[in-house]
Scaffold this motif. Structure first.
Motif, PDB file in Angstrom:
ATOM      1  N   VAL A  67       0.834  -1.206   0.000  1.00 56.38           N
ATOM      2  CA  VAL A  67       0.000   0.000   0.000  1.00 56.38           C
ATOM      3  C   VAL A  67       0.866   1.253   0.000  1.00 56.38           C
ATOM      4  O   VAL A  67       0.584   2.222  -0.724  1.00 56.38           O
ATOM      5  CB  VAL A  67      -0.951   0.000   1.211  1.00 56.38           C
ATOM      6  CG1 VAL A  67      -1.744   1.310   1.281  1.00 56.38           C
ATOM      7  CG2 VAL A  67      -1.908  -1.179   1.124  1.00 56.38           C
ATOM      8  N   LEU A  68       1.922   1.268   0.805  1.00 59.21           N
ATOM      9  CA  LEU A  68       2.797   2.436   0.857  1.00 59.21           C
ATOM     10  C   LEU A  68       3.486   2.672  -0.485  1.00 59.21           C
ATOM     11  O   LEU A  68       3.656   3.831  -0.913  1.00 59.21           O
ATOM     12  CB  LEU A  68       3.833   2.259   1.964  1.00 59.21           C
ATOM     13  CG  LEU A  68       3.261   2.258   3.388  1.00 59.21           C
ATOM     14  CD1 LEU A  68       4.356   1.928   4.398  1.00 59.21           C
ATOM     15  CD2 LEU A  68       2.609   3.594   3.723  1.00 59.21           C
ATOM     16  N   LEU A  69       3.866   1.595  -1.156  1.00 56.44           N
ATOM     17  CA  LEU A  69       4.452   1.723  -2.490  1.00 56.44           C
ATOM     18  C   LEU A  69       3.443   2.339  -3.453  1.00 56.44           C
ATOM     19  O   LEU A  69       3.773   3.261  -4.216  1.00 56.44           O
ATOM     20  CB  LEU A  69       4.896   0.350  -3.000  1.00 56.44           C
ATOM     21  CG  LEU A  69       5.382   0.298  -4.454  1.00 56.44           C
ATOM     22  CD1 LEU A  69       6.642   1.133  -4.628  1.00 56.44           C
ATOM     23  CD2 LEU A  69       5.642  -1.147  -4.883  1.00 56.44           C
ATOM     24  N   SER A  74       0.842   6.900  -6.596  1.00 58.78           N
ATOM     25  CA  SER A  74      -0.426   7.514  -6.980  1.00 58.78           C
ATOM     26  C   SER A  74      -1.272   7.831  -5.753  1.00 58.78           C
ATOM     27  O   SER A  74      -1.244   7.089  -4.760  1.00 58.78           O
ATOM     28  CB  SER A  74      -1.203   6.568  -7.909  1.00 58.78           C
ATOM     29  OG  SER A  74      -2.501   7.062  -8.170  1.00 58.78           O
ATOM     30  N   ASP A  75      -2.027   8.923  -5.827  1.00 57.79           N
ATOM     31  CA  ASP A  75      -2.959   9.261  -4.760  1.00 57.79           C
ATOM     32  C   ASP A  75      -4.398   8.903  -5.131  1.00 57.79           C
ATOM     33  O   ASP A  75      -5.345   9.327  -4.474  1.00 57.79           O
ATOM     34  CB  ASP A  75      -2.860  10.750  -4.405  1.00 57.79           C
ATOM     35  CG  ASP A  75      -3.180  11.662  -5.589  1.00 57.79           C
ATOM     36  OD1 ASP A  75      -3.435  11.138  -6.707  1.00 57.79           O
ATOM     37  OD2 ASP A  75      -3.185  12.894  -5.408  1.00 57.79           O
ATOM     38  N   VAL A  76      -4.552   8.107  -6.186  1.00 54.70           N
ATOM     39  CA  VAL A  76      -5.876   7.651  -6.615  1.00 54.70           C
ATOM     40  C   VAL A  76      -6.286   6.469  -5.743  1.00 54.70           C
ATOM     41  O   VAL A  76      -5.565   5.461  -5.696  1.00 54.70           O
ATOM     42  CB  VAL A  76      -5.863   7.243  -8.104  1.00 54.70           C
ATOM     43  CG1 VAL A  76      -7.226   6.696  -8.526  1.00 54.70           C
ATOM     44  CG2 VAL A  76      -5.461   8.433  -8.973  1.00 54.70           C
ATOM     45  N   PRO A  77      -7.433   6.559  -5.045  1.00 56.49           N
ATOM     46  CA  PRO A  77      -7.832   5.457  -4.153  1.00 56.49           C
ATOM     47  C   PRO A  77      -7.887   4.095  -4.827  1.00 56.49           C
ATOM     48  O   PRO A  77      -7.507   3.087  -4.210  1.00 56.49           O
ATOM     49  CB  PRO A  77      -9.221   5.897  -3.659  1.00 56.49           C
ATOM     50  CG  PRO A  77      -9.179   7.387  -3.731  1.00 56.49           C
ATOM     51  CD  PRO A  77      -8.354   7.702  -4.948  1.00 56.49           C
ATOM     52  N   SER A  83      -4.245  -2.090  -4.568  1.00 59.09           N
ATOM     53  CA  SER A  83      -2.989  -2.738  -4.195  1.00 59.09           C
ATOM     54  C   SER A  83      -3.135  -3.476  -2.875  1.00 59.09           C
ATOM     55  O   SER A  83      -2.541  -4.546  -2.672  1.00 59.09           O
ATOM     56  CB  SER A  83      -1.867  -1.705  -4.100  1.00 59.09           C
ATOM     57  OG  SER A  83      -1.582  -1.162  -5.371  1.00 59.09           O
ATOM     58  N   GLY A  84      -3.932  -2.910  -1.958  1.00 64.12           N
ATOM     59  CA  GLY A  84      -4.196  -3.593  -0.695  1.00 64.12           C
ATOM     60  C   GLY A  84      -4.886  -4.924  -0.905  1.00 64.12           C
ATOM     61  O   GLY A  84      -4.510  -5.937  -0.290  1.00 64.12           O
ATOM     62  N   LEU A  85      -5.879  -4.946  -1.776  1.00 67.58           N
ATOM     63  CA  LEU A  85      -6.546  -6.210  -2.075  1.00 67.58           C
ATOM     64  C   LEU A  85      -5.621  -7.146  -2.839  1.00 67.58           C
ATOM     65  O   LEU A  85      -5.617  -8.362  -2.605  1.00 67.58           O
ATOM     66  CB  LEU A  85      -7.820  -5.969  -2.883  1.00 67.58           C
ATOM     67  CG  LEU A  85      -9.059  -5.529  -2.108  1.00 67.58           C
ATOM     68  CD1 LEU A  85     -10.232  -5.322  -3.060  1.00 67.58           C
ATOM     69  CD2 LEU A  85      -9.432  -6.558  -1.037  1.00 67.58           C
TER      70      LEU A  85
END
Length: 203
Positions: A67-69, A74-77, A83-85
């Protein structure tokens, strides 16, 4: 392109630390023992806390790292929540182990810490409370993750976070389908139960 971080997150999630540790210390496949899971709980049953804690920490770290990467790119949710999923899916269905992985709980906690420390902390406290009362790690994990979308909603996060939380909960619950069956039958292992190591089974 920022979308390339999604397959990278999947590959990060696919790093099977529980499998690596049991191969290193026992020269065995963790998936052949206990619940068949590659996560820290099954490693705990087979190798104890000294191996389970590093596995948990590394699985958590890979969730946060993905997630941090993505957030650095990008700041797009959609990108960093996706990426988290993706990292959780990688842990559950790792390409390096023929898509036979774990439950993605520790990786999911790492994802939550990268998104919101408060949501992660409250989720952990709820899960620990259930585990302390029942000694079922699986039950605590499932109840804990079910609170995630509601916590995002209560704390006023954007709807995309709530959708992510629902997806995260769905994945973790799905990966616990065998545990649900064992809980129903009363055969689920409790925290503290050990399984015999390969050398012990041979005696």
């Amino acid at each position: 392109m920022p979308y390339l971080v999604l397959p990278v997150a999947y590959l990060i999630g696919s790093l099977p630390f529980g499998y690596i540790f049991t191969k290193m210390f026992l020269n065995t496949d963790i998936r052949r023992h206990g619940s068949g899971n590659i996560g820290a709980t099954n490693v705990l049953r087979l190798l104890g806390w000294r191996a389970a804690l590093p596995v948990f920490a590394l699985d958590l770290a890979k969730g946060a790292a993905a997630v941090l990467l993505a957030r650095a790119i990008s700041d797009v949710p959609f990108i960093f929540l996706g990426s988290g999923l993706a990292v959780m899916i990688g842990h559950s269905f790792p390409v390096f182990l023929g898509f036979r992985g774990g439950k993605a709980v520790a990786a999911g906690i790492g994802v939550l810490f990268a998104l919101s420390g408060w949501v992660a902390l409250i989720m952990i406290l709820g899960a620990v409370a259930v585990i302390a009362v029942t000694r079922y790690v699986s039950l605590g994990s499932m109840i804990g993750v079910l609170t995630v979308p509601f916590l995002f909603w209560l704390m006023g996060f954007d709807y995309s976070y709530i959708i992510f939380g629902a997806g995260m909960a769905a994945l973790v619950i799905f990966r616990h389908h065998a545990n649900i069956g064992r809980l129903w039958r009363g055969t689920e292992s409790r925290l503290g139960q050990k399984i015999a190591a390969p050398s012990e089974r041979a005696q």
